[in-house]
Design an enzyme around this catalytic site. Structure first.
Site, PDB file in Angstrom:
ATOM      1  N   HIS A 109      -8.587   0.077   9.803  1.00 39.27           N
ATOM      2  CA  HIS A 109      -7.257   0.218  10.387  1.00 39.27           C
ATOM      3  C   HIS A 109      -7.342  -0.165  11.855  1.00 39.27           C
ATOM      4  O   HIS A 109      -8.156   0.375  12.599  1.00 39.27           O
ATOM      5  CB  HIS A 109      -6.758   1.652  10.230  1.00 39.27           C
ATOM      6  CG  HIS A 109      -6.521   2.035   8.801  1.00 39.27           C
ATOM      7  ND1 HIS A 109      -6.117   3.298   8.410  1.00 39.27           N
ATOM      8  CD2 HIS A 109      -6.652   1.315   7.647  1.00 39.27           C
ATOM      9  CE1 HIS A 109      -6.003   3.334   7.099  1.00 39.27           C
ATOM     10  NE2 HIS A 109      -6.327   2.144   6.612  1.00 39.27           N
ATOM     11  N   ASN A 144      -7.171   8.121   2.509  1.00 41.87           N
ATOM     12  CA  ASN A 144      -6.774   7.546   3.799  1.00 41.87           C
ATOM     13  C   ASN A 144      -7.563   8.166   4.951  1.00 41.87           C
ATOM     14  O   ASN A 144      -7.686   9.393   5.053  1.00 41.87           O
ATOM     15  CB  ASN A 144      -5.282   7.791   4.024  1.00 41.87           C
ATOM     16  CG  ASN A 144      -4.778   7.135   5.298  1.00 41.87           C
ATOM     17  OD1 ASN A 144      -4.738   5.907   5.388  1.00 41.87           O
ATOM     18  ND2 ASN A 144      -4.405   7.934   6.281  1.00 41.87           N
ATOM     19  N   GLU A 145      -8.124   7.321   5.794  1.00 43.39           N
ATOM     20  CA  GLU A 145      -8.790   7.734   7.038  1.00 43.39           C
ATOM     21  C   GLU A 145      -9.550   9.051   6.860  1.00 43.39           C
ATOM     22  O   GLU A 145      -9.218  10.068   7.471  1.00 43.39           O
ATOM     23  CB  GLU A 145      -7.741   7.837   8.153  1.00 43.39           C
ATOM     24  CG  GLU A 145      -7.019   6.522   8.389  1.00 43.39           C
ATOM     25  CD  GLU A 145      -5.947   6.583   9.469  1.00 43.39           C
ATOM     26  OE1 GLU A 145      -5.761   7.666  10.057  1.00 43.39           O
ATOM     27  OE2 GLU A 145      -5.289   5.551   9.707  1.00 43.39           O
ATOM     28  N   TYR A 162      -5.733  -0.312  15.313  1.00 38.55           N
ATOM     29  CA  TYR A 162      -4.752   0.142  16.296  1.00 38.55           C
ATOM     30  C   TYR A 162      -5.337  -0.050  17.694  1.00 38.55           C
ATOM     31  O   TYR A 162      -5.812  -1.131  18.023  1.00 38.55           O
ATOM     32  CB  TYR A 162      -4.332   1.587  15.999  1.00 38.55           C
ATOM     33  CG  TYR A 162      -3.530   1.715  14.719  1.00 38.55           C
ATOM     34  CD1 TYR A 162      -2.212   1.271  14.642  1.00 38.55           C
ATOM     35  CD2 TYR A 162      -4.093   2.281  13.575  1.00 38.55           C
ATOM     36  CE1 TYR A 162      -1.471   1.375  13.470  1.00 38.55           C
ATOM     37  CE2 TYR A 162      -3.357   2.392  12.396  1.00 38.55           C
ATOM     38  CZ  TYR A 162      -2.046   1.940  12.350  1.00 38.55           C
ATOM     39  OH  TYR A 162      -1.324   2.046  11.187  1.00 38.55           O
ATOM     40  N   ARG A 222       0.868  -1.176   0.000  1.00 42.09           N
ATOM     41  CA  ARG A 222       0.000   0.000   0.000  1.00 42.09           C
ATOM     42  C   ARG A 222       0.904   1.226   0.000  1.00 42.09           C
ATOM     43  O   ARG A 222       1.695   1.432   0.914  1.00 42.09           O
ATOM     44  CB  ARG A 222      -0.922  -0.022   1.216  1.00 42.09           C
ATOM     45  CG  ARG A 222      -1.948   1.104   1.283  1.00 42.09           C
ATOM     46  CD  ARG A 222      -2.941   0.824   2.410  1.00 42.09           C
ATOM     47  NE  ARG A 222      -3.932   1.865   2.597  1.00 42.09           N
ATOM     48  CZ  ARG A 222      -3.866   2.811   3.547  1.00 42.09           C
ATOM     49  NH1 ARG A 222      -2.839   2.830   4.395  1.00 42.09           N
ATOM     50  NH2 ARG A 222      -4.814   3.720   3.652  1.00 42.09           N
ATOM     51  N   GLU A 262      -4.184  -1.138   7.599  1.00 38.01           N
ATOM     52  CA  GLU A 262      -3.107  -0.741   8.504  1.00 38.01           C
ATOM     53  C   GLU A 262      -3.317  -1.424   9.849  1.00 38.01           C
ATOM     54  O   GLU A 262      -4.455  -1.575  10.303  1.00 38.01           O
ATOM     55  CB  GLU A 262      -3.090   0.774   8.759  1.00 38.01           C
ATOM     56  CG  GLU A 262      -2.715   1.637   7.597  1.00 38.01           C
ATOM     57  CD  GLU A 262      -2.625   3.108   8.007  1.00 38.01           C
ATOM     58  OE1 GLU A 262      -2.453   3.385   9.228  1.00 38.01           O
ATOM     59  OE2 GLU A 262      -2.737   3.975   7.132  1.00 38.01           O
ATOM     60  N   TRP A 279       1.612  -1.485   8.973  1.00 39.71           N
ATOM     61  CA  TRP A 279       2.187  -0.144   8.920  1.00 39.71           C
ATOM     62  C   TRP A 279       3.467  -0.136   9.749  1.00 39.71           C
ATOM     63  O   TRP A 279       3.431  -0.489  10.919  1.00 39.71           O
ATOM     64  CB  TRP A 279       1.198   0.881   9.487  1.00 39.71           C
ATOM     65  CG  TRP A 279       1.732   2.270   9.326  1.00 39.71           C
ATOM     66  CD1 TRP A 279       2.635   2.909  10.146  1.00 39.71           C
ATOM     67  CD2 TRP A 279       1.433   3.190   8.275  1.00 39.71           C
ATOM     68  NE1 TRP A 279       2.925   4.160   9.675  1.00 39.71           N
ATOM     69  CE2 TRP A 279       2.193   4.370   8.518  1.00 39.71           C
ATOM     70  CE3 TRP A 279       0.598   3.151   7.156  1.00 39.71           C
ATOM     71  CZ2 TRP A 279       2.140   5.475   7.684  1.00 39.71           C
ATOM     72  CZ3 TRP A 279       0.538   4.257   6.335  1.00 39.71           C
ATOM     73  CH2 TRP A 279       1.306   5.406   6.589  1.00 39.71           C
TER      74      TRP A 279
END
Length: 445
Positions: free
Chosen positions: A226, A159-160, A228, A82, A255, A284
């Protein structure tokens, strides 16, 4: 990923049943010249199931590192990358010639290229971020680098695209962005990032993905979560991923990391669930992180010989890239002719010389539930099964016939079933070369 991520979910995940999703018709893209979604799965141009196993690379900030980075990423076993691009609104624009070069380098290294526009990161909360409409403007401006590359490239729209402010606008804005791209003649498989800095703690993407998918005239949109700090336990990970699989909605983990400033993600659970469910992941990131998250560098100082702890985990650990990545069929990898993503088998071998264990996961990538399944394979040498759990086994010479127990007889569409076996061996002990589920040869990873 942003450099400082807002604190995410408060409170436990809601126990909302999978029936919240609206059933989605299968993608009608079997004749697509490139990547396409079918029955909730991402297929490549050869019609083979493709599961991303790769990393992110920050090309926008380190363009001079890209050529070598892609070679090194491939050498580590990845099948995809990516690539961070800038639209010119927040960071210096990566123009048509630059994007063309990146795509060619991906192809030369036999990597599927996911191109993402990064300037949208945290829109509504990050003051410099731009809306998805600006990302669409960018993709149209570099269209000449994209058209004709549908076999090799996926377009990650932005992105986001929302932080933790005004994120309820995500659904309408994502629909509009997809519509503009399709109207302009861009027919690549698209990826739509979640709001809430990509983590979707509000479940905005989860609960509206079905209608966004249905609004795509090509039915060719893949959703991107993503993971996290929000995803700090196996229950949270499997609940989120499982709902997409149950609803036949395509999802990838664009990610994730082993640590983060907003909490400690459970990378083991993320990777295990992704492998079990056949969901792609992209760690990531390769190198060059700053702002206090340098621990997310997979290699130090862009040196492939200096793997970080995170890099060692992602590439070489359980369910890691090196052991699970399979090259896209368009590069000559994949599962071979006639295997249109109906089943896939993962055989994890632990060999101690004269004895061994194997954990076997069979994934049903078809659109129909399979009951009372049968799995056949042939040992490559002098192996003998001594015991089996979660299934029954009959061995005749090197041939093995597996049938389910009562509690494992259902193999749901998009789901998987696992069993284990232990045995003894004499001489070399390798993974069987082929697995046949109810008469159909499966992909092997």
């Amino acid at each position: 990923m942003r450099r400082t991520r807002a604190a995410a979910m408060t409170g436990a995940l809601l126990a909302v049943c999978a029936s919240l999703f609206t059933a989605i018709p299968s993608a009608q893209a079997a004749d697509s010249p490139g990547f396409h979604v079918q029955d909730g799965r991402l297929l490549d141009a050869t019609g083979q199931d493709f599961v991303m196993r790769g990393v992110n690379h920050a090309h926008a900030w380190y363009p001079d590192r890209t050529d070598q980075a892609l070679k090194d990423i491939k050498a580590k076993g990845a099948n995809s990358v990516r690539v961070v691009l800038a639209t010119g609104d927040r960071w210096a624009k990566n123009g048509t010639a630059d994007v063309t070069h990146v795509v060619e380098q991906c192809k030369q290294n036999r990597l599927v290229c996911v191109l993402e526009a990064h300037d949208t990161t945290g829109y509504g909360e990050a003051g410099a971020a731009v809306p998805l409409s600006k990302a669409v403007d960018y993709w149209l401006s570099v269209k000449d680098a994209l058209v004709g590359q549908e076999k090799y490239v996926l377009i990650n729209i932005g992105n986001e695209p929302y932080g933790n402010t005004n994120y309820t606008a995500w659904t309408a804005e994502t629909k509009t962005a997809i519509g503009r791209l399709r109207a302009a003649g861009i027919h690549h498989a698209l990826m739509a990032d979640a709001p809430n800095w990509g983590q979707d703690w509000s479940f905005t993407m989860r609960d509206n993905a079905a209608q966004v998918f249905a609004a795509d005239p090509d039915r060719n949109t893949l959703f991107d979560i993503h993971m996290y700090g929000v995803y700090d336990s196996p229950a949270k990970v499997t609940d989120y991923l499982g709902r997409f699989v149950a609803a036949h909605l395509p999802l990838t983990i664009g990610e994730f990391g082993n640590k983060h400033s907003d909490g400690d993600p459970d990378e083991d659970a993320i990777m295990a669930a992704a492998q079990t469910l056949g969901i792609g992941y992209l760690g990531w990131s390769w190198s060059g992180n700053g702002g206090g998250v340098e621990y997310l560098d997979l290699v130090r100082n862009f040196d492939a010989n200096q793997l970080s702890d995170w890099g060692t985990r992602l590439f070489d650990g359980p369910n890691g890239i090196r052991s699970t990545a399979k090259e896209a069929g368009v590069f000559g990898g994949g599962t071979g002719p006639g295997q249109q993503g109906s089943c896939a088998v993962t055989y994890r071998l632990s060999d101690w010389g004269s004895s061994f264990n194997a954990d076997v996961t069979t994934r049903n990538t078809s659109a129909r539930e399979t009951l009372d399944w049968k799995l056949d394979f042939t040992f490559s040498g002098r192996q003998k099964i001594n015991s089996v759990w979660n299934a029954k086994a009959v061995q005749s010479g090197t041939d093995v016939h597996i049938t389910p127990e009562a509690w494992t007889r259902s193999l749901p569409a998009g789901g998987s079933v696992g069993f284990g076996l232990s045995g003894s061996s004499v001489g070399p002990n390798t993974i069987p070369g082929a697995f046949v589920l109810n008469g159909t040869t499966c992909a092997v990873s």
